[in-house]
Design a protein around this motif. Structure first.
Motif, PDB file in Angstrom:
ATOM      1  N   THR A 128       0.805  -1.174   0.103  1.00 53.91           N
ATOM      2  CA  THR A 128      -0.088  -0.086  -0.054  1.00 53.91           C
ATOM      3  C   THR A 128       0.805   1.347   0.228  1.00 53.91           C
ATOM      4  O   THR A 128       0.763   2.014   0.987  1.00 53.91           O
ATOM      5  CB  THR A 128      -0.660  -0.058   1.239  1.00 53.91           C
ATOM      6  N   PRO A 129       1.457   1.620  -1.175  1.00 49.98           N
ATOM      7  CA  PRO A 129       1.934   2.950  -1.237  1.00 49.98           C
ATOM      8  C   PRO A 129       0.997   4.026  -0.842  1.00 49.98           C
ATOM      9  O   PRO A 129       1.538   5.011  -0.604  1.00 49.98           O
ATOM     10  CB  PRO A 129       2.543   3.140  -2.543  1.00 49.98           C
ATOM     11  N   SER A 130      -0.228   3.980  -1.268  1.00 48.43           N
ATOM     12  CA  SER A 130      -1.305   4.768  -1.267  1.00 48.43           C
ATOM     13  C   SER A 130      -1.678   5.010   0.328  1.00 48.43           C
ATOM     14  O   SER A 130      -2.212   6.378   0.743  1.00 48.43           O
ATOM     15  CB  SER A 130      -2.720   4.398  -1.652  1.00 48.43           C
ATOM     16  N   HIS A 131      -1.367   4.344   1.174  1.00 48.60           N
ATOM     17  CA  HIS A 131      -1.674   4.557   2.818  1.00 48.60           C
ATOM     18  C   HIS A 131      -0.528   5.456   3.344  1.00 48.60           C
ATOM     19  O   HIS A 131       0.270   5.142   4.059  1.00 48.60           O
ATOM     20  CB  HIS A 131      -1.932   3.170   3.338  1.00 48.60           C
ATOM     21  N   ILE A 132      -0.432   6.799   3.073  1.00 50.13           N
ATOM     22  CA  ILE A 132       0.419   7.626   3.316  1.00 50.13           C
ATOM     23  C   ILE A 132       0.067   8.443   4.645  1.00 50.13           C
ATOM     24  O   ILE A 132       0.737   9.128   5.290  1.00 50.13           O
ATOM     25  CB  ILE A 132       0.775   8.674   2.137  1.00 50.13           C
ATOM     26  N   ILE A 133      -1.051   8.429   5.170  1.00 51.75           N
ATOM     27  CA  ILE A 133      -1.621   8.897   6.318  1.00 51.75           C
ATOM     28  C   ILE A 133      -1.394   7.650   7.423  1.00 51.75           C
ATOM     29  O   ILE A 133      -2.367   6.836   7.267  1.00 51.75           O
ATOM     30  CB  ILE A 133      -2.946   9.306   6.232  1.00 51.75           C
ATOM     31  N   SER A 134      -0.703   8.236   8.554  1.00 49.54           N
ATOM     32  CA  SER A 134      -0.442   7.361   9.508  1.00 49.54           C
ATOM     33  C   SER A 134      -1.958   6.964  10.446  1.00 49.54           C
ATOM     34  O   SER A 134      -2.699   7.792  10.573  1.00 49.54           O
ATOM     35  CB  SER A 134       0.492   7.798  10.506  1.00 49.54           C
ATOM     36  N   LEU A 135      -1.847   5.946  11.257  1.00 50.09           N
ATOM     37  CA  LEU A 135      -3.221   5.418  12.059  1.00 50.09           C
ATOM     38  C   LEU A 135      -3.307   6.489  12.901  1.00 50.09           C
ATOM     39  O   LEU A 135      -4.402   7.014  13.479  1.00 50.09           O
ATOM     40  CB  LEU A 135      -2.826   4.427  12.887  1.00 50.09           C
ATOM     41  N   ALA A 136      -2.212   7.463  13.427  1.00 49.32           N
ATOM     42  CA  ALA A 136      -2.471   8.572  14.430  1.00 49.32           C
ATOM     43  C   ALA A 136      -2.667   9.693  13.873  1.00 49.32           C
ATOM     44  O   ALA A 136      -2.126  10.689  13.810  1.00 49.32           O
ATOM     45  CB  ALA A 136      -1.278   8.523  15.463  1.00 49.32           C
ATOM     46  N   ALA A 137      -3.667   9.766  13.052  1.00 51.16           N
ATOM     47  CA  ALA A 137      -4.089  10.749  12.270  1.00 51.16           C
ATOM     48  C   ALA A 137      -5.225  11.835  13.029  1.00 51.16           C
ATOM     49  O   ALA A 137      -5.718  11.410  14.144  1.00 51.16           O
ATOM     50  CB  ALA A 137      -5.043  10.427  11.074  1.00 51.16           C
ATOM     51  N   PRO A 138      -5.165  13.189  12.893  1.00 54.46           N
ATOM     52  CA  PRO A 138      -6.052  14.081  13.776  1.00 54.46           C
ATOM     53  C   PRO A 138      -7.392  13.588  13.701  1.00 54.46           C
ATOM     54  O   PRO A 138      -7.871  13.260  12.392  1.00 54.46           O
ATOM     55  CB  PRO A 138      -5.599  15.407  12.780  1.00 54.46           C
ATOM     56  N   GLY A 139      -7.975  13.673  14.497  1.00 54.03           N
ATOM     57  CA  GLY A 139      -9.479  13.184  14.586  1.00 54.03           C
ATOM     58  C   GLY A 139      -9.674  11.866  15.009  1.00 54.03           C
ATOM     59  O   GLY A 139     -10.815  11.524  15.524  1.00 54.03           O
ATOM     60  N   MET A 140      -8.559  10.936  15.087  1.00 54.45           N
ATOM     61  CA  MET A 140      -8.704   9.716  15.488  1.00 54.45           C
ATOM     62  C   MET A 140      -9.153   9.519  16.771  1.00 54.45           C
ATOM     63  O   MET A 140     -10.069   8.607  17.163  1.00 54.45           O
ATOM     64  CB  MET A 140      -7.436   8.806  15.226  1.00 54.45           C
TER      65      MET A 140
ATOM     66  N   ILE B 117       9.131   3.862   2.204  1.00 56.12           N
ATOM     67  CA  ILE B 117       9.268   2.485   2.813  1.00 56.12           C
ATOM     68  C   ILE B 117       8.345   1.669   2.064  1.00 56.12           C
ATOM     69  O   ILE B 117       8.664   0.302   1.607  1.00 56.12           O
ATOM     70  CB  ILE B 117       9.208   2.509   4.155  1.00 56.12           C
ATOM     71  N   ASN B 118       7.043   2.052   1.787  1.00 58.47           N
ATOM     72  CA  ASN B 118       6.069   1.179   1.139  1.00 58.47           C
ATOM     73  C   ASN B 118       6.606   0.995  -0.688  1.00 58.47           C
ATOM     74  O   ASN B 118       6.395  -0.047  -0.815  1.00 58.47           O
ATOM     75  CB  ASN B 118       4.642   2.082   0.974  1.00 58.47           C
TER      76      ASN B 118
ATOM     77  N   MET C 139      -1.119  -1.785  10.630  1.00 55.23           N
ATOM     78  CA  MET C 139      -1.943  -2.260   9.518  1.00 55.23           C
ATOM     79  C   MET C 139      -0.912  -2.475   8.482  1.00 55.23           C
ATOM     80  O   MET C 139      -1.560  -3.058   7.068  1.00 55.23           O
ATOM     81  CB  MET C 139      -3.037  -1.633   9.069  1.00 55.23           C
ATOM     82  N   MET C 140       0.228  -1.928   8.261  1.00 54.70           N
ATOM     83  CA  MET C 140       1.146  -2.159   7.321  1.00 54.70           C
ATOM     84  C   MET C 140       2.086  -3.006   7.246  1.00 54.70           C
ATOM     85  O   MET C 140       3.039  -3.110   6.550  1.00 54.70           O
ATOM     86  CB  MET C 140       1.647  -0.691   7.032  1.00 54.70           C
ATOM     87  N   GLY C 141       1.883  -4.064   8.288  1.00 56.16           N
ATOM     88  CA  GLY C 141       2.844  -4.966   8.391  1.00 56.16           C
ATOM     89  C   GLY C 141       3.247  -6.080   7.460  1.00 56.16           C
ATOM     90  O   GLY C 141       4.577  -6.081   6.695  1.00 56.16           O
ATOM     91  N   TRP C 142       2.135  -6.334   6.354  1.00 62.29           N
ATOM     92  CA  TRP C 142       2.410  -7.014   5.304  1.00 62.29           C
ATOM     93  C   TRP C 142       2.815  -6.431   4.143  1.00 62.29           C
ATOM     94  O   TRP C 142       3.997  -6.700   3.514  1.00 62.29           O
ATOM     95  CB  TRP C 142       0.998  -7.754   4.762  1.00 62.29           C
ATOM     96  N   SER C 143       2.719  -5.246   4.150  1.00 60.98           N
ATOM     97  CA  SER C 143       3.176  -4.145   2.895  1.00 60.98           C
ATOM     98  C   SER C 143       4.684  -4.102   3.216  1.00 60.98           C
ATOM     99  O   SER C 143       5.387  -3.999   2.275  1.00 60.98           O
ATOM    100  CB  SER C 143       2.473  -2.854   3.091  1.00 60.98           C
ATOM    101  N   LEU C 144       5.081  -3.876   4.187  1.00 64.07           N
ATOM    102  CA  LEU C 144       6.402  -3.337   4.507  1.00 64.07           C
ATOM    103  C   LEU C 144       7.248  -4.468   5.197  1.00 64.07           C
ATOM    104  O   LEU C 144       8.642  -4.161   5.360  1.00 64.07           O
ATOM    105  CB  LEU C 144       6.272  -2.474   6.126  1.00 64.07           C
ATOM    106  N   GLY C 145       6.931  -5.993   4.708  1.00 61.04           N
ATOM    107  CA  GLY C 145       7.830  -6.848   5.344  1.00 61.04           C
ATOM    108  C   GLY C 145       9.166  -7.050   4.449  1.00 61.04           C
ATOM    109  O   GLY C 145      10.157  -6.895   5.208  1.00 61.04           O
ATOM    110  N   PRO C 146       9.243  -6.971   3.315  1.00 63.99           N
ATOM    111  CA  PRO C 146      10.657  -7.138   2.627  1.00 63.99           C
ATOM    112  C   PRO C 146      11.461  -5.797   2.730  1.00 63.99           C
ATOM    113  O   PRO C 146      12.739  -5.997   3.150  1.00 63.99           O
ATOM    114  CB  PRO C 146      10.231  -7.164   1.193  1.00 63.99           C
ATOM    115  N   ALA C 147      10.964  -4.839   2.730  1.00 65.13           N
ATOM    116  CA  ALA C 147      11.615  -3.572   3.167  1.00 65.13           C
ATOM    117  C   ALA C 147      12.145  -3.411   4.694  1.00 65.13           C
ATOM    118  O   ALA C 147      13.360  -2.968   4.855  1.00 65.13           O
ATOM    119  CB  ALA C 147      10.716  -2.241   3.149  1.00 65.13           C
ATOM    120  N   THR C 148      11.353  -4.048   5.649  1.00 61.31           N
ATOM    121  CA  THR C 148      11.899  -4.022   6.873  1.00 61.31           C
ATOM    122  C   THR C 148      12.988  -5.007   7.020  1.00 61.31           C
ATOM    123  O   THR C 148      14.013  -5.008   7.692  1.00 61.31           O
ATOM    124  CB  THR C 148      10.817  -4.577   7.936  1.00 61.31           C
TER     125      THR C 148
END
Length: 415
Positions: A49-61, A112-113, A380-389
């Protein structure tokens, strides 16, 4: 120089790390308390998910979390409890959920995505694997104009970062998904994303690593870590003692239990997610997130997966049928011809995603232990970031210049 590396945790992060460490010529051992066939790495949506550029700790959460706290079917739920680690995490989350920090994290998350997506494609092209991988993008499907405006705001920000995004009408979506019969007003389409079938990749990677001499110990629980002068000398399980030159902690939501033994504090809370598999024709060909319901839909190898919810309620694997039903309801609400059966709901599974307070994972060495590399907190990005990590950790242990700057991911960072 070849090192004896012990990896604690056999999920996507642990296996990816083992993959790149063995390529560097290290001797690798992986320990996991499970049998390498269950957990968050097996029940996730399989998104890159390169599209998921907004972190979970977003304003309003925080506001949404308080509102949803009283709704047992809400997509994001935080169970209040008098636990010091939980309360510290909530406070750190609150401090992180501000526009400046979220904006600063956007290029970090994107880079990183993108690295991880390229590495998945590199692994696939190596001809050592045959796992399911498709780059068909991601539809952020919405039913209300308000949510559509919010999603397109993210889409426009993604375009500024060089990513491809389009704001599509319902008619335009239908051209992409002619037979899915979606009940939507429109969708933001991110062409940059890809998807996989997690179980395919995990089983193939496990077999490949074994063929390369990586040693696996299943159903073993780490009980203690022996340390002297800020150096780990051995990892002690319930069955044996393992000497180590280097240790990688990739134990997901269980990682803080290990770091406490070393006097290292990494704020992590388990975020439970659920999945329902539908092994029949759904006519769904492109991954989609059903925005109002926060449900992910993925056409996988032989079935369609519906996944969702973020339930921060400690480490437990209790299946809440109300949350399972909420996912099923979202599926039938967004896809007119789809009804998830009672048998499919009864077979639902869950996994625990390790959530840091600021939405960025922990990758790198803590200053408190010279031969420990931490790799957790991917939410929620664990799968997406596996190889990079995995690649970044291997570079750290091999004393190489890292592909990305690791300062934003530092385990000792302040919140």
């Amino acid at each position: 120089m070849s090192k004896n590396v012990v990896i604690i945790g056999g999920g996507i992060i642990g296996l990816s790390t083992a993959y790149y460490l063995q390529k560097e010529g290290h001797q690798v051992t992986v320990i996991d308390k499970s049998d390498f066939s269950s957990g968050a790495s097996y029940v996730n949506a399989g998104y890159i998910t390169p599209s998921h550029i907004i972190s979970l700790a977003a304003p309003g959460m925080i506001t949404k979390g308080i509102k949803w706290m009283f709704n047992s079917a809400s997509p994001f739920y935080v169970k209040p409890r008098l636990d010091i680690d939980f309360l510290k995490w909530v406070w750190a989350f609150k401090k992180s959920a501000n526009p400046l920090k979220v904006e600063k994290a956007i290029p970090v998350i994107k880079d990183i995505n993108l690295l991880s997506r390229d590495l998945y494609e590199e692994i696939k092209a190596s001809n050592n694997f045959n796992f399911h991988y498709q780059r068909k993008g991601l539809l952020m499907c919405y039913q209300t104009d308000k949510v559509g405006e919010e999603e397109w705001k993210v889409g426009k920000r993604a375009i500024e970062e060089g990513l491809e995004a389009q704001n599509l009408s319902a008619a335009e979506v239908k051209k992409l998904e002619p037979n899915a019969n979606l009940n939507i007003n429109g969708a933001v389409y991110f062409n940059c994303d890809a998807h996989m079938t997690p179980t395919d990749f995990m089983s193939e990677m496990l077999a490949y690593l074994k063929s390369k001499g990586v040693v696996f110990f299943a159903n073993e629980e780490v009980k203690d870590i022996e340390v002297s002068n800020a150096v780990i000398s051995k990892v002690i399980t319930d069955k044996q003692e393992l000497p180590a030159d280097e240790v990688v902690l990739a134990a997901g939501s269980w990682s803080p239990l290990m770091t406490k033994k070393l006097g290292i504090k990494i704020p992590v809370q388990a975020g439970k997610g659920y999945r329902i598999n539908v092994a029949r024709e759904t006519h769904i060909t492109i991954p989609a997130i059903l925005c109002e319901a926060k449900v992910a839909v993925t056409p996988m190898d032989g079935f369609t997966r519906f996944a969702g919810t973020m339930e921060v309620a400690g480490i437990n694997h209790t299946i809440n049928p109300v949350r399972v039903q909420a996912i099923a309801n979202a599926a039938s609400n967004f896809y007119k011809d789809l009804a998830i059966t009672s048998e499919e709901k009864a077979a639902a599974q869950c996994g625990l995603r390790p959530c840091s307070p600021d939405g960025l994972p922990y990758i790198g060495k803590s200053s408190k232990c010279n031969n420990l590399t931490i790799a957790t907190g991917h939410a929620m990005m664990g799968w997406s970031l596996g190889p990079a990590t995995g690649k970044l950790v291997a570079e750290v242990i091999s004393n190489k210049k890292t592909t990305l700057d690791l300062d934003p991911f530092h385990p000792d960072r302040r919140f």
